[in-house]
Design an enzyme around this catalytic site. Sequence first.
Site, PDB file in Angstrom:
ATOM      1  N   LYS A  10       1.164  -1.560  -0.315  1.00 47.64           N
ATOM      2  CA  LYS A  10       0.065   0.149   0.137  1.00 47.64           C
ATOM      3  C   LYS A  10       1.524   1.163   0.143  1.00 47.64           C
ATOM      4  O   LYS A  10       2.442   0.884   0.684  1.00 47.64           O
ATOM      5  CB  LYS A  10      -0.754  -0.188   1.058  1.00 47.64           C
ATOM      6  CG  LYS A  10      -1.920  -1.184   1.358  1.00 47.64           C
ATOM      7  CD  LYS A  10      -2.816  -1.586   2.401  1.00 47.64           C
ATOM      8  CE  LYS A  10      -3.753  -2.405   2.394  1.00 47.64           C
ATOM      9  NZ  LYS A  10      -4.918  -2.261   3.390  1.00 47.64           N
ATOM     10  N   TYR A  50     -12.063  -2.666  -4.037  1.00 51.82           N
ATOM     11  CA  TYR A  50     -12.086  -2.986  -3.081  1.00 51.82           C
ATOM     12  C   TYR A  50     -13.975  -2.473  -2.561  1.00 51.82           C
ATOM     13  O   TYR A  50     -15.008  -2.598  -1.873  1.00 51.82           O
ATOM     14  CB  TYR A  50     -12.045  -1.650  -2.024  1.00 51.82           C
ATOM     15  CG  TYR A  50     -10.695  -1.897  -1.187  1.00 51.82           C
ATOM     16  CD1 TYR A  50     -10.506  -3.115  -0.850  1.00 51.82           C
ATOM     17  CD2 TYR A  50      -9.108  -1.525  -1.600  1.00 51.82           C
ATOM     18  CE1 TYR A  50      -8.703  -3.114  -0.209  1.00 51.82           C
ATOM     19  CE2 TYR A  50      -8.320  -1.610  -1.083  1.00 51.82           C
ATOM     20  CZ  TYR A  50      -8.183  -2.196  -0.077  1.00 51.82           C
ATOM     21  OH  TYR A  50      -7.299  -3.538   0.092  1.00 51.82           O
ATOM     22  N   ASN A 113      -2.289   0.299   6.554  1.00 49.76           N
ATOM     23  CA  ASN A 113      -1.537  -1.414   7.472  1.00 49.76           C
ATOM     24  C   ASN A 113      -0.873  -2.153   6.898  1.00 49.76           C
ATOM     25  O   ASN A 113      -0.668  -3.048   6.134  1.00 49.76           O
ATOM     26  CB  ASN A 113      -2.559  -2.074   7.533  1.00 49.76           C
ATOM     27  CG  ASN A 113      -3.752  -2.725   6.886  1.00 49.76           C
ATOM     28  OD1 ASN A 113      -3.483  -2.073   5.605  1.00 49.76           O
ATOM     29  ND2 ASN A 113      -5.038  -3.353   7.314  1.00 49.76           N
ATOM     30  N   HIS A 116      -1.647  -5.468   1.568  1.00 52.43           N
ATOM     31  CA  HIS A 116      -3.296  -6.684   1.214  1.00 52.43           C
ATOM     32  C   HIS A 116      -2.628  -7.760   0.760  1.00 52.43           C
ATOM     33  O   HIS A 116      -1.862  -7.437   0.145  1.00 52.43           O
ATOM     34  CB  HIS A 116      -3.924  -5.216  -0.353  1.00 52.43           C
ATOM     35  CG  HIS A 116      -4.852  -6.557  -0.627  1.00 52.43           C
ATOM     36  ND1 HIS A 116      -6.492  -6.077  -0.351  1.00 52.43           N
ATOM     37  CD2 HIS A 116      -4.903  -7.331  -1.297  1.00 52.43           C
ATOM     38  CE1 HIS A 116      -6.871  -7.850  -0.746  1.00 52.43           C
ATOM     39  NE2 HIS A 116      -6.405  -7.911  -1.400  1.00 52.43           N
TER      40      HIS A 116
HETATM   41  P1  ADP Z   1      -8.082  -7.000   5.210  1.00 47.51           P
HETATM   42  O1  ADP Z   1      -6.941  -6.628   4.540  1.00 47.51           O
HETATM   43  O2  ADP Z   1      -7.028  -7.707   6.728  1.00 47.51           O
HETATM   44  O3  ADP Z   1      -8.315  -8.403   5.157  1.00 47.51           O
HETATM   45  P2  ADP Z   1     -10.470  -5.716   6.030  1.00 47.51           P
HETATM   46  O4  ADP Z   1     -10.433  -6.744   4.439  1.00 47.51           O
HETATM   47  O5  ADP Z   1     -11.173  -6.355   6.907  1.00 47.51           O
HETATM   48  O6  ADP Z   1      -8.652  -6.357   5.869  1.00 47.51           O
HETATM   49  O7  ADP Z   1     -10.220  -4.188   5.574  1.00 47.51           O
HETATM   50  C1  ADP Z   1     -10.142  -4.506   4.056  1.00 47.51           C
HETATM   51  C2  ADP Z   1      -8.949  -3.200   4.528  1.00 47.51           C
HETATM   52  O8  ADP Z   1      -9.809  -1.348   4.633  1.00 47.51           O
HETATM   53  C3  ADP Z   1      -8.191  -3.096   5.509  1.00 47.51           C
HETATM   54  O9  ADP Z   1      -6.571  -3.771   5.186  1.00 47.51           O
HETATM   55  C4  ADP Z   1      -7.600  -1.770   5.984  1.00 47.51           C
HETATM   56  O10 ADP Z   1      -7.167  -1.012   5.242  1.00 47.51           O
HETATM   57  C5  ADP Z   1      -8.758  -1.065   6.347  1.00 47.51           C
HETATM   58  N1  ADP Z   1     -10.144  -1.408   7.769  1.00 47.51           N
HETATM   59  C6  ADP Z   1     -10.942  -2.219   7.316  1.00 47.51           C
HETATM   60  N2  ADP Z   1     -10.760  -1.850   9.129  1.00 47.51           N
HETATM   61  C7  ADP Z   1     -10.858  -0.630   9.262  1.00 47.51           C
HETATM   62  C8  ADP Z   1     -11.385   0.010  10.521  1.00 47.51           C
HETATM   63  N3  ADP Z   1     -12.376  -0.221  11.272  1.00 47.51           N
HETATM   64  N4  ADP Z   1     -10.928   1.600   9.782  1.00 47.51           N
HETATM   65  C9  ADP Z   1     -10.495   1.903   8.948  1.00 47.51           C
HETATM   66  N5  ADP Z   1     -10.629   1.415   7.962  1.00 47.51           N
HETATM   67  C10 ADP Z   1     -10.069   0.070   7.544  1.00 47.51           C
HETATM   68 MG    MG Z   2      -8.925  -8.480   3.160  1.00 47.75          MG
END
Ligand code: ADP
Ligand code: MG
Length: 138
Positions: A10, A50, A113, A116
Amino acid sequence: MIEQTLSIIKPDGAQRNLIGKIVSRFEEAGLRIAAMKKKQLSKQEAEGFYAVHKARPFYGELVQMMTGGPVVIIVLEGENAIARNRELMGATDPAKADKGTIRKDFAKSIGENTVHGSDSKENAATEINYFFSATELS
Ligand code: ADP
Ligand code: MG
């Protein structure tokens, strides 16, 4: 089983010069780089990628973050690549991520974070095809 999965470094990871360190973790774990490109996502490309999160309260913030700078889009290949990549990444919230994971070591917040990773076989195929054509995959 040999699988392919989609990884994205990212904007927060690319901006902080972490591309090499993150790619090394994949390679050291035995995953192969099948395809890779650095790209500035348009708003439309990030929204489409997304789309499954459209109803979530953080969708707007997520699209804005993903278009805040270039990303590195990677197809990883190897034994159980989908689950293996998720293990290397760690939990979505870096505060909850295990020691030694990419998110524990590098992520700034639950939103920024750093990486992805596809979460299922079906999503991996959809996500790979979203960014790469057949001739770019080896
Ligand atoms: P992952 O990336 O671990 O699969 P998700 O698919 O649940 O997690 O979410 C997609 C992305 O959305 C996350 O990696 C993060 O960048 C963002 N995200 C998820 N939850 C939150 C939140 N509570 N607040 C802000 N951004 C979030
Ligand atoms: Mg995800």
